[in-house]
Design an enzyme around this catalytic site. Structure first.
Site, PDB file in Angstrom:
ATOM      1  N   HIS A   1      10.450  -2.494 -11.209  1.00  0.00           N
ATOM      2  CA  HIS A   1      11.855  -2.259 -11.521  1.00  0.00           C
ATOM      3  C   HIS A   1      12.761  -3.367 -10.996  1.00  0.00           C
ATOM      4  CE1 HIS A   1       9.926   1.867 -11.206  1.00  0.00           C
ATOM      5  NE2 HIS A   1      10.109   1.661 -12.499  1.00  0.00           N
TER       6      HIS A   1
ATOM      7  N   GLU B   1       7.682  -0.126 -19.197  1.00  0.00           N
ATOM      8  CA  GLU B   1       7.291   1.236 -18.858  1.00  0.00           C
ATOM      9  C   GLU B   1       7.414   2.157 -20.072  1.00  0.00           C
ATOM     10  OE1 GLU B   1       7.607   3.489 -14.595  1.00  0.00           O
ATOM     11  OE2 GLU B   1       9.488   3.177 -15.671  1.00  0.00           O
TER      12      GLU B   1
ATOM     13  N   HIS C   1       2.071   2.563 -18.471  1.00  0.00           N
ATOM     14  CA  HIS C   1       1.256   3.621 -17.875  1.00  0.00           C
ATOM     15  C   HIS C   1       0.450   4.358 -18.935  1.00  0.00           C
ATOM     16  CE1 HIS C   1       3.241   2.771 -14.167  1.00  0.00           C
ATOM     17  NE2 HIS C   1       4.428   3.191 -14.597  1.00  0.00           N
TER      18      HIS C   1
END
Length: 336
Positions: A217, A285, A8
Site C-alpha cells: 500500500h 490487489e 491475492h
C-alpha cells in the site's frame, strides 16, 4: 507486459469454510486436518480472476493468500501449519491451471514466540517444490496484541539471512487484528509504517544489503509523513548521534520497494515523487478492497493502470519500469 505484484488468491467458498471448521474443531479431527477443494471449483474461481485481469489489461498476477484470512495469533501450531500449506497449495494449483497468468507468493506459518527458523521448511517448499517467486511476511503475527517484535529486532535476522541467500523478496503485509481498536485495514497501514521505521532505526540494510522487502500500500503513512522522519534524522546528525556523512532518510527509504495499491492519483504521484518510479511495482490487489466505483471516473478504484498512465510525471520509460521492469528486478525468479 503488465505485472500485478500485489494480488491475492481467488478461491471458492469451500476453502474458507474449511478454515472456520479448522479453527473451531480444536484438533477434533486429528493432528492434521486438510482442506478438500475440487479442481472444478478452483478452476471456476481462477477463470473468474482471469476475466477480471483481462478487463483491466493485466497480463500476470503474483498471487499470495488473502492476508486477513491467514492464521496466526493464538491459533494451534498444527492448524497454522495446515492452513498455510493449504493456501499455498491452492495458489500452486491455480498457477498450474493458468501458468502464463499467475505466479505464486507464499504465506508462512508464523506464530508468536516460535523460533523464526520454524518458517524455513515452508520457505524451501514453496521455492523448491512449488516454484514460487516470493513470500508474504506478516510483521505482526500477534495480530495487534503487542506480542511481536518489530522487524528491526534481531529475532528476524536469521530470516533475512535466509532470504538474502535465496535472493527471495518478502512482501510485507500484516494479517488480522484482534485488539478491538483497529480494523484489519487500519492495522495494515500502521504495520507498514512500523515496518519501515523499525528497519530504518536498526540499520537492517547495513547488515543485509541484499535484502529485498516490498512494503504494501505504497509504504503506508511514511511517504505522506516523510518530513517527520527527515527531521528526526537531521536532529540526530546535529546532536552527533549519527555520523556527519550518514545517509539522509530518503536514501534509506529508497532501499525498500513499494507497490502502487493506493487507489488515489494524488497519493500515487506523491509516492513516485518521494521514492522514485524505479522503486515501485505495479500492484492493484484486484479483486479486493478497491472494488468500489469512483464516482468521478466511473471506474473501479483498483483499476489503476489508466490512473498511473495519466500521471504527467511518468514518461514511457518510467511506465515500463513500474508495469514490468521493477517487478522483474525484485522478483528474480520470474524469469526462471
Amino acid at each position: 507486459m503488465i505485472i500485478d505484484a500485489h494480488a491475492h488468491l481467488v478461491a471458492p467458498a469451500a476453502l474458507y469454510a474449511h478454515r472456520s471448521n479448522l479453527v473451531v474443531s480444536g484438533g477434533q479431527y486429528g493432528s492434521s486436518y486438510r482442506a478438500q477443494v475440487s479442481d472444478r471449483l478452483l478452476e471456476e474461481s481462477a477463470d473468474q480472476n482471469v476475466r477480471i485481469m483481462d478487463a483491466v489489461g493485466t497480463d500476470l498476477q503474483l498471487l499470495s493468500p488473502r492476508p486477513f484470512l491467514t492464521l496466526n495469533g493464538t491459533a494451534r501450531w498444527n492448524d497454522i501449519v495446515d492452513w498455510t500449506s493449504d493456501t499455498n497449495d491452492m495458489i500452486a494449483r491455480t498457477v498450474r491451471m493458468h501458468p502464463n497468468r499467475f505466479r505464486g507468493v507464499g504465506a508462512l506459518p508464523q506464530q508468536v514466540d516460535r523460533p523464526i527458523t520454524s518458517l524455513f521448511d515452508e520457505i524451501e517448499r514453496v521455492v523448491d517444490e512449488l516454484g514460487f517467486v516470493g513470500i508474504l511476511l506478516n510483521p505482526d503475527p500477534s495480530e495487534g496484541m503487542n506480542g511481536s517484535p518489530p522487524l528491526g529486532d534481531p529475532y528476524w535476522y536469521p530470516l533475512y539471512e535466509k532470504l538474502c541467500e535465496l535472493d527471495l523478496p518478502a512482501h510485507i503485509h500484516s494479517g488480522q487484528c484482534c485488539n478491538g481498536r483497529e480494523t484489519y485495514d487500519e492495522h495494515f497501514i500502521a504495520e507498514e509504517g512500523l515496518a519501515i521505521t523499525s528497519i530504518y532505526r536498526a540499520d537492517v540494510f547495513d547488515r543485509f544489503p541484499d535484502l529485498k522487502l516490498m512494503i504494501s500500500h505504497g509504504g503506508g503513512p511514511i511517504p505522506y509523513q516523510i518530513g517527520r522522519w527527515r527531521s528526526h534524522r537531521e536532529m540526530a546528525r546535529a546532536q552527533g548521534r549519527i555520523a556527519a556523512d550518514a545517509p539522509q532518510f530518503d536514501e534509506i527509504l529508497r532501499k525498500f520497494w513499494f507497490d502502487t495499491v493506493l487507489h488515489n492519483p494524488d497519493s500515487l504521484a506523491l509516492l513516485f515523487k518521494t521514492v522514485g518510479h524505479d522503486r515501485c511495482c505495479f500492484g492493484t490487489e484486484r479483486p479486493g478492497s478497491g472494488d468500489g466505483i469512483d464516482p468521478v471516473s466511473g471506474r473501479h478504484y483498483d483499476d489503476l493502470k489508466p490512473v498511473i498512465e495519466a500521471l504527467p510525471s511518468l514518461d514511457q520509460a518510467a511506465l515500463n519500469c513500474v508495469f514490468e521492469g521493477n517487478a522483474r528486478r525484485l522478483f528474480s525468479r520470474l524469469d526462471v
